[in-house]
Enzyme design. Structure first.
Site, PDB file in Angstrom:
ATOM      1  N   GLY A  45      24.996  22.127  33.595  1.00 44.86           N
ATOM      2  CA  GLY A  45      23.808  22.636  32.906  1.00 44.86           C
ATOM      3  C   GLY A  45      23.366  21.746  31.761  1.00 44.86           C
ATOM      4  N   ARG A 330      46.302  19.423  46.211  1.00 40.24           N
ATOM      5  CA  ARG A 330      46.658  20.704  45.600  1.00 40.24           C
ATOM      6  C   ARG A 330      47.040  21.778  46.614  1.00 40.24           C
ATOM      7  NH1 ARG A 330      42.031  20.703  40.911  1.00 40.24           N
ATOM      8  NH2 ARG A 330      43.129  19.122  39.693  1.00 40.24           N
ATOM      9  N   HIS A 401      42.174  28.597  40.648  1.00 32.82           N
ATOM     10  CA  HIS A 401      41.702  27.612  39.694  1.00 32.82           C
ATOM     11  C   HIS A 401      40.238  27.253  39.863  1.00 32.82           C
ATOM     12  CE1 HIS A 401      41.800  24.156  37.156  1.00 32.82           C
ATOM     13  NE2 HIS A 401      41.546  23.328  38.122  1.00 32.82           N
TER      14      HIS A 401
HETATM   15  C1  FAD Z   1      41.769  24.924  33.098  1.00 30.29           C
HETATM   16  C2  FAD Z   1      40.901  24.060  33.940  1.00 30.29           C
HETATM   17  C3  FAD Z   1      41.102  22.697  33.981  1.00 30.29           C
HETATM   18  C4  FAD Z   1      40.295  21.882  34.754  1.00 30.29           C
HETATM   19  N1  FAD Z   1      40.517  20.538  34.767  1.00 30.29           N
HETATM   20  C5  FAD Z   1      39.720  19.742  35.498  1.00 30.29           C
HETATM   21  C6  FAD Z   1      39.898  18.338  35.481  1.00 30.29           C
HETATM   22  O1  FAD Z   1      40.788  17.810  34.831  1.00 30.29           O
HETATM   23  N2  FAD Z   1      39.056  17.583  36.211  1.00 30.29           N
HETATM   24  C7  FAD Z   1      38.048  18.120  36.942  1.00 30.29           C
HETATM   25  O2  FAD Z   1      37.296  17.372  37.548  1.00 30.29           O
HETATM   26  N3  FAD Z   1      37.845  19.457  36.955  1.00 30.29           N
HETATM   27  C8  FAD Z   1      38.651  20.271  36.256  1.00 30.29           C
HETATM   28  N4  FAD Z   1      38.447  21.630  36.286  1.00 30.29           N
HETATM   29  C9  FAD Z   1      37.274  22.180  36.983  1.00 30.29           C
HETATM   30  C10 FAD Z   1      36.019  21.984  36.145  1.00 30.29           C
HETATM   31  O3  FAD Z   1      36.329  22.142  34.782  1.00 30.29           O
HETATM   32  C11 FAD Z   1      34.912  22.953  36.464  1.00 30.29           C
HETATM   33  O4  FAD Z   1      34.735  23.039  37.826  1.00 30.29           O
HETATM   34  C12 FAD Z   1      33.599  22.493  35.857  1.00 30.29           C
HETATM   35  O5  FAD Z   1      33.762  22.212  34.501  1.00 30.29           O
HETATM   36  C13 FAD Z   1      32.504  23.507  36.050  1.00 30.29           C
HETATM   37  O6  FAD Z   1      31.376  23.108  35.334  1.00 30.29           O
HETATM   38  P1  FAD Z   1      30.010  23.860  35.476  1.00 30.29           P
HETATM   39  O7  FAD Z   1      29.041  23.129  34.617  1.00 30.29           O
HETATM   40  O8  FAD Z   1      29.670  23.989  36.904  1.00 30.29           O
HETATM   41  O9  FAD Z   1      30.255  25.325  34.952  1.00 30.29           O
HETATM   42  P2  FAD Z   1      30.889  25.906  33.592  1.00 30.29           P
HETATM   43  O10 FAD Z   1      31.360  24.855  32.690  1.00 30.29           O
HETATM   44  O11 FAD Z   1      31.816  26.971  33.998  1.00 30.29           O
HETATM   45  O12 FAD Z   1      29.666  26.536  32.864  1.00 30.29           O
HETATM   46  C14 FAD Z   1      29.090  27.737  33.239  1.00 30.29           C
HETATM   47  C15 FAD Z   1      27.977  28.041  32.292  1.00 30.29           C
HETATM   48  O13 FAD Z   1      27.201  29.088  32.828  1.00 30.29           O
HETATM   49  C16 FAD Z   1      26.975  30.064  31.849  1.00 30.29           C
HETATM   50  N5  FAD Z   1      26.772  31.314  32.570  1.00 30.29           N
HETATM   51  C17 FAD Z   1      27.506  31.823  33.589  1.00 30.29           C
HETATM   52  N6  FAD Z   1      26.952  32.959  34.018  1.00 30.29           N
HETATM   53  C18 FAD Z   1      25.863  33.181  33.269  1.00 30.29           C
HETATM   54  C19 FAD Z   1      24.874  34.199  33.239  1.00 30.29           C
HETATM   55  N7  FAD Z   1      24.876  35.209  34.097  1.00 30.29           N
HETATM   56  N8  FAD Z   1      23.904  34.108  32.299  1.00 30.29           N
HETATM   57  C20 FAD Z   1      23.869  33.067  31.418  1.00 30.29           C
HETATM   58  N9  FAD Z   1      24.764  32.084  31.427  1.00 30.29           N
HETATM   59  C21 FAD Z   1      25.755  32.137  32.340  1.00 30.29           C
HETATM   60  C22 FAD Z   1      28.139  30.000  30.925  1.00 30.29           C
HETATM   61  O14 FAD Z   1      27.780  30.494  29.665  1.00 30.29           O
HETATM   62  C23 FAD Z   1      28.401  28.501  30.905  1.00 30.29           C
HETATM   63  O15 FAD Z   1      27.559  27.901  29.944  1.00 30.29           O
HETATM   64  C24 FAD Z   1      39.259  22.446  35.513  1.00 30.29           C
HETATM   65  C25 FAD Z   1      39.060  23.820  35.495  1.00 30.29           C
HETATM   66  C26 FAD Z   1      39.886  24.631  34.740  1.00 30.29           C
HETATM   67  C27 FAD Z   1      39.725  26.096  34.822  1.00 30.29           C
END
Ligand code: FAD
Ligand code: SF4
Ligand code: FES
Lengths: 638, 251
Positions: A45, A330, A401
């Site tokens: 985002g 994994r 995860h």
């Molecule tokens: C502990 C952990 C460690 C990880 N380590 C790694 C790593 O080392 N390398 C790797 O590549 N990946 C890793 N991952 C996976 C990776 O972090 C995530 O897949 C990735 O960061 C997801 O990013 P995103 O932008 O899609 O969503 P997110 O970062 O989850 O963001 C979601 C956003 O949506 C918003 N949101 C959700 N629902 C709503 C709603 N209804 N209304 C308004 N806002 C909403 C939230 O507020 C947030 O801002 C890890 C995951 C975890 C859990």
């Protein structure tokens, strides 16, 4: 509707480059009048929002946390992949592409994955330019480590806080645009529906979580960057607020849901310690670079790990997979741990854990090197368990995860609803049936910085004559009314059970029957149990307070209600897929030595589900996967 | 363990708040501090009462959302530990624990233990970035950065924006938070072109938001869960003087 992935013509390595330069451009004067809503401020985002605003679009960003910087991406630990080949160890765009397709057990789209590998190198450049302090060597060059499922070192990292540093980079780029008034930021807001006008997505309904006010927001296009749904299992490594609500509302408005049953169970997490447990903590996969996994050779061995002599230990990954050893993907590592524990070799109080041992590496490299590489993870482990991993092995067990499934999108990242896009973990993604470590961060940033800024042009170029639609439009009013009614319905049930207790019960069903191993019988039972649970939920929850105030219990009720419906869909999808692939392991379909057995002739497709009403079965659509470059084979990490 | 909690309850920003006392009978030492609050809230909901609102999300000490003032200390008694990473094994059976929200004027209370920290976002928006558009970047290895510089920049960048430094400071100063960002970016070559304008803009914004002055008590560093060093504040001051001199030269 037929599923057209809109994959461009041409040879694989030319598709993106050629297509990119043929997408219509929107001139700057028109961009100023085009409004884009970005829901979610994680890597996907904030990178998308920053870039679209830089290009001149009017952008609104929503997140439910109090600040965009707290999106769940912040918690990613280990690193981000990119085919830079800085280590000169034979890496290339093709190899990253190949590893990702193979790691995903041949259930991802070739064209998307190639593009992902291709833009991966630009991501690192961009992040460094923003001031992201990646780890470096003494000569000042960027450092790399290896991750599971690969034999090259292509993972860039910032200690065990890579997600934090990448997100703060993207967040700062976005906040710069907020400061320039190009982005309007709505934190502590939750999106509760998408608004459809004449078959296109034209905005959202959101709730201001502080005042409880329901708001209407118009957008020429809406981007859902709302993360994964691992919390359907109750316990997962996801943040407490991570949820499926945004995607689920889109699904109910007609967006297809892709491969919902593809979930990733991460092999190295801190085991459950009791009933009070609210979440599980990941110990980064990078630890498998220097840690060795083992269990005692004797069942129910009660000795302290340090008292068990070398020849009485079973380094089962090294034994079973000599080529990749502790660095198998994994899904393979998780199943192997479950197999050992189920067979009675588990360790710790619960016997549902295996050891991750650093003694050899500490002897070889010294404590300081280990501390520099993993210091914060070791500290975190000690805080949670009270044990010191420098002197005794960590106890670990698999935990939910990541979700490879998500909203189905075409090559442009558009869902089946025109004008509605899904980015990052929220889409069904490029990872097929299993994601390789350090590839989610790569995908989130690829989608946001380098894909959507181009592909959205293909849609918006035709929208320049669409004036902003007033939010007095009946479609907005109707959607708002539905949202309000639903919130009131939660509050008026006034039963005896907390929302949390339903979430726990759902989680248990999902973990037992739709977790690391699945069977026809179990899945059928799960579907019945979830249906019963849903009925009970709507007659027996108690949600305190009102809808016109800050009310976290009310938020939770909405999220758990959506998780319950999603759980059913996941089981339906898992039941339908009569094969094992990646993270989806059907007990009926395994090789003699217990490896996943795919059936390419029948299941070489993405399942995309269409909502048909809560009381009706969803309709299955199939996107057949055509492998033009890579020949699928049984994955072999031996 | 038996634990007695005295928790600050406040319906919203307009109403006055007060402490309420709750007793919990079966707290396990493996529980985190927030899991204890989960148990309390389950109990309150079942009794038909209003649960305690508190901020949290990652529960891993990285998102910076959790924010409890525990027995007079931001994030409680453990050094370098956020509220969510604090475990009950560090308390004793029979303890009474007092829990309050961050108290600082720029962080008004929203409800109970939840405060509004959006001032931090506005400070970052005023200059806490490198002005580089997507697509502008050169190859990542074209500018070598000495390891110790990269490491130091990383140490400053590890700030989680929780606001404990402000809550711990008798002046409600945000200097530790602001200096961490200023330091990170002024140390790295990528951040150098804007180093003067950045520090001036961020300090100006910090003052506008109503954060107090820094009188070098060091309370911020002592309570910071990420152990951000006050050396960063010294660096900010140097950067600020440097910027002032540079602007004189411009005249
Ligand atoms: C502990 C952990 C460690 C990880 N380590 C790694 C790593 O080392 N390398 C790797 O590549 N990946 C890793 N991952 C996976 C990776 O972090 C995530 O897949 C990735 O960061 C997801 O990013 P995103 O932008 O899609 O969503 P997110 O970062 O989850 O963001 C979601 C956003 O949506 C918003 N949101 C959700 N629902 C709503 C709603 N209804 N209304 C308004 N806002 C909403 C939230 O507020 C947030 O801002 C890890 C995951 C975890 C859990
Ligand atoms: S400097 Fe420390 S206390 Fe202050 S916001 Fe950052 S992490 Fe929190
Ligand atoms: S909840 Fe994220 S730091 Fe505590």
């Amino acid at each position: 509707m037929s599923l057209d992935a809109k994959i461009p013509e041409g040879p694989l390595d030319q598709k993106w480059i050629k297509y990119r330069s043929t997408i219509p451009l929107v001139n700057p004067a028109n961009k100023r009048n085009l409004e884009v809503i970005v829901v979610g401020s994680g890597l996907a985002g904030s990178s998308a929002a920053a870039t679209l605003a830089e290009m001149g679009y009017k952008v609104k960003v929503f997140c439910f946390q109090d600040s965009a910087r707290r999106a769940h991406s912040i918690a990613a630990q280990g690193g981000i992949n990119a085919a830079k080949n800085y280590q000169n160890d034979g890496d290339s765009v093709y190899r990253l592409f190949y590893d990702t397709i193979k790691g995903g057990d041949y259930r991802a789209r070739e064209a998307n994955v190639y593009r992902l590998a291709d833009v991966s190198t630009s991501i690192i450049d961009q992040c460094v330019a923003q001031g992201v302090p990646f780890a470096r060597e003494y000569g000042g060059m960027l450092s790399n480590r290896s991750f599971g499922g690969t034999q090259v070192q292509r993972t860039f990292y910032a200690a065990g806080q890579t997600g934090q540093q990448l997100l703060l980079g993207a967040y700062s780029a976005m906040m710069r645009q907020v400061g320039l008034n190009k982005i309007q930021m709505f934190s502590r807001h939750e999106m509760l529906d998408v608004v459809m006008i004449d078959g296109k997505c034209r905005g959202i309904i959101a709730r201001d979580l502080v005042s409880g006010k329901i708001e209407r927001h118009f957008g020429h296009a809406v981007l859902l960057c709302t993360g994964g749904y691992g919390n359907v299992f109750y316990l997962s490594t996801n943040a407490m607020g991570s949820n499926v609500t945004a995607s689920w509302k889109a699904y109910k408005r007609g967006a297809y849901f892709g491969n919902p049953c593809f979930t990733q169970i991460h092999p190295t997490c801190i085991p459950v310690s009791g009933d009070h447990q609210s979440k599980l903590t990941l110990m980064s996969e990078s630890l498998r670079n220097d840690g060795r996994i083992w269990v005692p050779k004797k069942q129910n061995d009660e000795r302290k790990p340090t008292d068990i002599p070398e020849d009485e230990r079973d380094y089962y990954l090294e034994r079973r997979y000599p080529a990749f050893g502790n660095l198998v993907p994994r899904d393979v590592a998780s199943r192997a741990a479950k197999e050992r524990c189920d067979a009675g070799y588990g360790v710790g109080k619960s016997k549902m854990a295996v050891y991750l041992d650093f003694a050899d590496s500490i002897n070889r490299l010294g404590k300081n090197v280990i501390k520099e590489r993993y210091g914060n993870l070791f500290e975190m482990y000690e805080k949670i368990t009270g044990e010191d991993p420098y002197s005794t092995p960590m106890r670990i067990y698999p935990a939910v995860h990541y979700t490879m499934g998500g909203l189905w999108v075409d090559y442009n990242l558009m869902t089946t609803i025109p004008g509605l896009y899904a980015l990052g973990e929220a889409n069904f993604s490029d990872h097929g049936a299993n994601r390789l470590g350090a590839s989610a961060l790569m995908q989130g940033l690829a989608d946001g910085y380098f894909v959507i800024p181009y592909t959205i042009g293909a849609y918006l170029a035709d929208e320049i004559r669409t004036k902003s639609i007033s939010t007095d439009h009946p479609a907005f009013a109707a959607a708002e009314e539905e949202v309000t009614k639903r919130l009131q319905s939660f509050l008026s049930i006034n039963g005896t059970q907390t929302v949390e207790s339903f979430h726990k019960r759902l989680g248990k069903i999902m973990w037992d029957k739709c977790g690391m191993a699945r069977s026809e019988e179990g899945l059928k039972e799960a579907i019945q149990q979830i249906r019963t649970l849903r009925q009970e939920f709507y007659t027996n929850i108690r949600v305190p307070g009102s809808a016109f105030e800050y009310n976290p219990e009310l938020e939770k009720a909405g999220r758990v209600a959506d998780f319950i419906e999603l759980g059913e869909l996941m089981c339906i999808d898992a039941l339908q897929r009569g094969e094992s692939c990646g993270g989806h392991f059907r007990e009926e379909h395994q090789t003699e030595d217990g490896e996943a057995l795919r059936h390419d002739n029948k299941y070489m497709y993405v399942s995309a589900w269409e909502f048909k009403g809560v009381e009706h079965d969803p309709a299955l659509h199939k996107e057949e996967l055509n492998y033009e470059v890579i020949k699928p084979s049984q994955r072999n990490y031996k | 363990m038996k634990i007695t909690l005295k928790v600050w309850r406040q319906k919203n920003s307009k109403e006055k708040g007060q402490f309420e006392t709750y007793s919990l009978n079966s707290v396990s030492e493996d529980m985190s501090f927030l899991e204890m609050f989960d148990v309390l809230n389950e109990q309150l909901i079942r009794e038909g009462k209003d649960p305690v609102a508190f901020d949290h999300d990652c529960r891993e000490g990285i998102c910076g959302m959790c924010s409890m003032y525990i027995n007079g200390r931001a994030h409680g008694p453990m050094q370098g530990t956020t509220t969510c990473q604090l475990h009950m094994r560090h308390f004793n059976d029979g303890d009474t624990i007092v829990v309050e929200p961050w108290r600082a004027e720029p962080f008004p209370v929203i409800k109970d233990l939840v405060v509004n920290r959006s001032a931090f976002d506005r400070i970052i928006a005023s200059g806490g970035y490198v002005s580089v558009n997507t697509g502008n970047a050169q190859d990542a290895n074209s500018l070598p950065i000495a390891k110790h510089i990269a490491d130091e920049a990383f140490a400053a960048a590890a700030c989680i924006g929780c606001g404990a430094c402000v809550a711990a400071c008798k002046n409600s100063s945000a200097m530790l938070f602001v200096s961490a960002k200023v330091s990170q970016l002024s140390m790295l070559p990528q951040g150098k072109p804007e180093r003067e304008s950045r520090v001036v803009a961020m300090v100006k914004k910090m003052d506008e938001e109503g954060f107090g002055n820094c009188t070098n008590t060091g309370a911020c560093e002592a309570e910071c869960p990420k152990e951000i060093s006050v050396m960063n504040i010294a660096r900010l001051n140097r950067e600020y003087i440097r910027a002032a001199l540079a602007s004189e030269e411009d005249v």
